[in-house]
Design an enzyme around this catalytic site. Structure first.
Site, PDB file in Angstrom:
ATOM      1  N   LYS A   1       0.846  -1.213   0.000  1.00 54.52           N
ATOM      2  CA  LYS A   1       0.000   0.000   0.000  1.00 54.52           C
ATOM      3  C   LYS A   1       0.870   1.248   0.000  1.00 54.52           C
ATOM      4  CE  LYS A   1      -1.787   1.511   4.101  1.00 54.52           C
ATOM      5  NZ  LYS A   1      -1.403   2.884   4.462  1.00 54.52           N
TER       6      LYS A   1
ATOM      7  N   ARG B   1      -4.628  10.406   4.745  1.00 55.89           N
ATOM      8  CA  ARG B   1      -3.587  11.431   4.897  1.00 55.89           C
ATOM      9  C   ARG B   1      -2.576  11.412   3.762  1.00 55.89           C
ATOM     10  NH1 ARG B   1      -2.699  13.668   9.569  1.00 55.89           N
ATOM     11  NH2 ARG B   1      -0.571  13.945   8.869  1.00 55.89           N
TER      12      ARG B   1
ATOM     13  N   ARG C   1       0.505  14.179  13.754  1.00 57.90           N
ATOM     14  CA  ARG C   1       0.955  14.026  12.380  1.00 57.90           C
ATOM     15  C   ARG C   1       0.934  15.321  11.564  1.00 57.90           C
ATOM     16  NH1 ARG C   1      -1.208   8.490   9.913  1.00 57.90           N
ATOM     17  NH2 ARG C   1       0.687   8.697   8.706  1.00 57.90           N
TER      18      ARG C   1
ATOM     19  N   ILE D   1       7.756   6.613  17.225  1.00 59.08           N
ATOM     20  CA  ILE D   1       7.396   7.343  15.995  1.00 59.08           C
ATOM     21  C   ILE D   1       6.130   8.175  16.198  1.00 59.08           C
ATOM     22  CG2 ILE D   1       6.901   7.141  13.514  1.00 59.08           C
ATOM     23  CD1 ILE D   1       9.680   6.103  14.205  1.00 59.08           C
TER      24      ILE D   1
ATOM     25  N   ARG E   1      -8.720  -0.723   4.465  1.00 62.05           N
ATOM     26  CA  ARG E   1      -7.856   0.339   3.933  1.00 62.05           C
ATOM     27  C   ARG E   1      -6.493  -0.225   3.555  1.00 62.05           C
ATOM     28  NH1 ARG E   1      -6.525   4.805   7.645  1.00 62.05           N
ATOM     29  NH2 ARG E   1      -5.207   5.121   5.846  1.00 62.05           N
TER      30      ARG E   1
HETATM   31  N1  EPU Z   1       6.345  14.449  11.293  1.00 62.77           N
HETATM   32  C1  EPU Z   1       6.375  15.788  11.647  1.00 62.77           C
HETATM   33  N2  EPU Z   1       6.231  16.710  10.659  1.00 62.77           N
HETATM   34  C2  EPU Z   1       6.069  16.376   9.358  1.00 62.77           C
HETATM   35  C3  EPU Z   1       6.059  15.007   9.001  1.00 62.77           C
HETATM   36  C4  EPU Z   1       6.192  14.063   9.990  1.00 62.77           C
HETATM   37  O1  EPU Z   1       6.505  16.122  12.827  1.00 62.77           O
HETATM   38  O2  EPU Z   1       5.953  17.269   8.515  1.00 62.77           O
HETATM   39  C5  EPU Z   1       6.481  13.427  12.337  1.00 62.77           C
HETATM   40  C6  EPU Z   1       5.233  12.554  12.470  1.00 62.77           C
HETATM   41  O3  EPU Z   1       4.245  13.155  13.274  1.00 62.77           O
HETATM   42  C7  EPU Z   1       5.829  11.294  13.064  1.00 62.77           C
HETATM   43  C8  EPU Z   1       7.210  11.197  12.396  1.00 62.77           C
HETATM   44  O4  EPU Z   1       7.483  12.518  11.926  1.00 62.77           O
HETATM   45  O5  EPU Z   1       5.966  11.455  14.444  1.00 62.77           O
HETATM   46  C9  EPU Z   1       7.323  10.246  11.239  1.00 62.77           C
HETATM   47  O6  EPU Z   1       6.205  10.406  10.383  1.00 62.77           O
HETATM   48  P1  EPU Z   1       6.264  10.187   8.815  1.00 62.77           P
HETATM   49  O7  EPU Z   1       6.110  11.486   8.124  1.00 62.77           O
HETATM   50  O8  EPU Z   1       7.450   9.354   8.467  1.00 62.77           O
HETATM   51  O9  EPU Z   1       4.934   9.347   8.580  1.00 62.77           O
HETATM   52  P2  EPU Z   1       4.042   9.394   7.277  1.00 62.77           P
HETATM   53  O10 EPU Z   1       4.884   9.651   6.097  1.00 62.77           O
HETATM   54  O11 EPU Z   1       2.867  10.275   7.517  1.00 62.77           O
HETATM   55  C10 EPU Z   1       4.271   6.854   6.660  1.00 62.77           C
HETATM   56  C11 EPU Z   1       3.332   5.716   6.442  1.00 62.77           C
HETATM   57  C12 EPU Z   1       2.742   5.295   7.782  1.00 62.77           C
HETATM   58  C13 EPU Z   1       3.890   4.868   8.684  1.00 62.77           C
HETATM   59  C14 EPU Z   1       4.885   6.024   8.843  1.00 62.77           C
HETATM   60  C15 EPU Z   1       6.098   5.671   9.655  1.00 62.77           C
HETATM   61  C16 EPU Z   1       2.538   6.096   4.202  1.00 62.77           C
HETATM   62  C17 EPU Z   1       1.407   6.465   3.307  1.00 62.77           C
HETATM   63  N3  EPU Z   1       2.279   6.129   5.516  1.00 62.77           N
HETATM   64  O12 EPU Z   1       3.497   7.917   7.233  1.00 62.77           O
HETATM   65  O13 EPU Z   1       1.909   4.172   7.530  1.00 62.77           O
HETATM   66  O14 EPU Z   1       3.397   4.515   9.957  1.00 62.77           O
HETATM   67  O15 EPU Z   1       5.328   6.466   7.541  1.00 62.77           O
HETATM   68  O16 EPU Z   1       6.763   4.594   9.101  1.00 62.77           O
HETATM   69  O17 EPU Z   1       3.603   5.753   3.738  1.00 62.77           O
HETATM   70  C18 EPU Z   1       0.082   2.703   7.880  1.00 62.77           C
HETATM   71  O18 EPU Z   1       0.320   2.180   6.780  1.00 62.77           O
HETATM   72  O19 EPU Z   1      -0.727   2.195   8.696  1.00 62.77           O
HETATM   73  C19 EPU Z   1       0.760   3.949   8.255  1.00 62.77           C
HETATM   74  C20 EPU Z   1       0.319   4.747   9.235  1.00 62.77           C
END
Ligand code: EPU
Length: 417
Positions: A22, A92, A121, A326, A396
């Site tokens: 995904k 998201r 997030r 995380i 999802r």
């Molecule tokens: N963060 C910030 N500011 C930002 C971006 C992130 O503070 O601008 C923080 C987040 O709040 C979090 C950390 O940085 O504490 C890492 O978040 P990240 O941005 O890496 O998460 P994401 O890109 O929103 C993706 C996956 C998630 C997975 C996380 C961590 C996708 C579509 N989603 O989310 O997947 O948990 O990386 O590996 O790739 C899931 O599939 O169930 C899922 C939640």
């Protein structure tokens, strides 16, 4: 609303095919917006999140055709630059369109995603990095309003290694003038898959899979035909299920090298894990041993498998300390597991799990995808009949989860609601 009913206690045995990822499919499908032509993706999983991204891309003006696990996306007619609240609030990952829209149309209006069940997030790192590329960003009425004349390559230092942040900026930088260097970039396999796709499109991305990624911008990209990598979180979920049910499962079409830490942890619980190319066989110990786990960015233990691993630790011999580093609110499954007899205490971002001899079935419900998967796993070993409510969370991100478990011998059915 659909429910899943599970009669626990059956060891799972047999072979399961792992679906496409995904979290790799979403950015790859979005990257087709960078191209004036038709890109083709295969091994695309059948999931609600995939349907949501297709709807968004089609709202933006892309033409989409799905045949089996192939999705063709023609973004020649890209005309709309708005990702509305109604779609972004449901998924998201919609924020991923921000980079490509800016790169292709020089403007974007994307709803701010807001918080979600697992944490606040924010997307500040996406926005800061885009401003470094010369993008003018305004936040108005709950929307990010972004515009640019010319995207210019830059040096970007991420305070936190963000997965979709890294992906968003890689896509924007691919059509920028000059060189962009991302420091403290996310190293997840999904980031590497996107870099490979961008390179096939004609971009120059180097260093993906390390903390420093360099993107040399180009003026035009060409369409690609690409297969989505296997889902490492689905793989990990079935591996844990094998260990948990004292089963013996062979997972095929998966990528063992993406799960090294999970394999190591499972081996420490006493599970037997055998590896072959694209194939993992896991057989469970009689009683798993407790091990400690700390979630970390890749190559650390994935936060997306923390809840599922906690079920295994709930019935292990000993005490396990599970730290979630995380997301700040990713223990929502704990209260449900406790209702099934698990002995877990939480202090801050740490859960202390004291293994019990058995879990007992109960009606349960979760508010996010991975927590729901954890409850299904708990139902597979719980004594009696577990009813998992709000199955739409599972839909999802897990393709036909009940069919896959049923084929492995689980007593599991879906009741349509
Ligand atoms: N963060 C910030 N500011 C930002 C971006 C992130 O503070 O601008 C923080 C987040 O709040 C979090 C950390 O940085 O504490 C890492 O978040 P990240 O941005 O890496 O998460 P994401 O890109 O929103 C993706 C996956 C998630 C997975 C996380 C961590 C996708 C579509 N989603 O989310 O997947 O948990 O990386 O590996 O790739 C899931 O599939 O169930 C899922 C939640």
């Amino acid at each position: 609303m659909d429910k899943i009913i599970i009669e626990g206690g059956k060891p799972l045995k047999g072979k399961v095919r792992i679906s496409g990822s995904k979290n790799a499919a979403l950015p790859l499908m979005v990257s087709s917006l960078l191209v004036d032509g038709e890109s083709v993706f295969s091994n695309v999983p059948k999931l609600h999140d995939i349907e949501s991204i297709k709807r968004l891309l089609s709202d933006l003006g892309a033409r989409i055709e799905t045949t089996g696990d192939h999705v063709r996306i023609h973004a020649g007619g890209l005309c709309n630059h708005e990702a509305p609240y109604d779609i972004v609030r449901k998924m998201r990952a919609s924020i991923l369109v921000l980079g490509p829209l800016i790169a292709r149309l020089k403007k974007a209006r994307v709803s701010l995603p807001g918080g979600c069940a697992i944490g606040a997030r924010p997307i500040n790192l996406h926005l800061d990095a885009l401003s470094r590329l010369g993008v003018d960003i305004k936040l108005e009425h709950g929307y990010v309003q972004a515009s640019v004349e010319h995207l210019k390559g830059s040096d970007i230092f991420f305070d936190i290694a963000t997965v979709t942040g890294t992906e968003n900026i890689m896509m924007a930088a691919a059509l920028a003038d000059g060189v962009t260097t991302l420091h403290n970039a996310a190293q997840e396999p999904e980031v590497v898959a996107l870099a490979e796709a961008l390179n096939m499109m004609g971009a120059k991305v180097q260093g993906a899979g390390t903390p420093t990624i360099t993107i040399t911008g180009t003026s035009e990209l060409r369409p690609v035909s690409i297969s989505i990598i296997p889902d490492r979180i689905e793989t990990g979920t079935f591996m844990i299920a094998a260990a948990l049910t004292r089963g013996d499962i062979t997972l095929v079409d998966c990528e063992p090298s993406h799960l090294e830490v999970v394999i190591d942890k499972l081996r420490h619980t006493g599970a037997r894990v055998e590896l072959e190319e694209k194939c993992i066989r896991v057989s469970g110990p009689n009683t798993p041993l407790s091990v400690d786990v700390k979630t970390l960015p890749y190559p650390g233990f994935p936060t997306d498998l923390q809840a599922q691993f906690m079920v295994l630790m709930s019935v292990a011999d000993g005490v396990s300390i599970i730290s979630e580093t995380i997301f700040e609110n990713r223990f929502i499954h704990v209260s449900e597991l406790k209702r099934m007899g698990a002995d877990i205490t939480i202090s801050g971002n740490t859960a202390t799990v004291r293994g019990v001899s058995k879990l007992s079935a109960a009606p349960v419900m979760a508010t996010d995808l991975r927590a729901s998967a954890c409850l299904v796993l708990a139902g597979l070993v719980g004594e009696g009949t577990t009813v998992v409510n709000r199955v739409y969370h599972l839909d999802r991100g897990y393709e036909s989860i009940e069919k896959k478990f049923s084929a492995l011998g689980a007593n599991i059915t879906r009741i349509k609601g």
